[in-house]
Scaffold this active site. Structure first.
Site: not given
Ligand code: AMP
Length: 113
Positions: A31, A86, A93-94, A99
């Site tokens: 991450d 998430n 979820q962002s 994942h």
């Molecule tokens: P979520 O909030 O569960 O959707 O998690 C998305 C995750 O993706 C977050 O922990 C971010 O830090 C991670 N993330 C976003 N962009 C990248 C990237 N380019 N490489 C690695 N992790 C990322």
């Protein structure tokens, strides 16, 4: 694969990531904003928006098995770890590509925020 999806782009090798596993079906990478000493994301290469869109239970099983294998590889299996998916707005979820978060290397708290 979705054209602009950031995790699809990582899966295609268009955006760099610290890969820890990579096969035909799945990828796992560190991450960008780690919340624990070990924080790895396990994704399917096929674009699936969220757990709510995931119909392939065999794939979900293989993703969980890969998370457990990576936990052993990262030497956090004995001390323990957390796996998190998430889903949607309230789930936090962002990135709209399914994942699993694999978090370890420190004690986790409960309940989650
Ligand atoms: P979520 O909030 O569960 O959707 O998690 C998305 C995750 O993706 C977050 O922990 C971010 O830090 C991670 N993330 C976003 N962009 C990248 C990237 N380019 N490489 C690695 N992790 C990322």
């Amino acid at each position: 694969m979705a054209e602009s999806c950031i995790f699809c782009r990582i899966a295609r090798g268009e955006i760099p990531a610290q890969m820890v596993a990579n096969n035909k079906e799945m990828a796992a990478f560190r991450d960008l904003n780690p919340q624990a000493p070990v924080h790895i994301l396990i994704i399917p290469k096929k674009h699936i928006g969220s757990l709510d869109d995931a119909a392939d239970s065999d794939l979900l099983g293989r993703m969980m098995a890969l998370a457990a294998a990576i936990a052993r590889q990262e030497k956090i299996a004995k001390t323990g770890y957390r796996t998190v998916i998430n889903t949607g707005k309230d789930g936090g979820q962002s990135v709209d590509h399914l994942h699993i978060h694999l978090l370890g290397g420190r004690a986790m708290t409960w309940p989650p925020g």
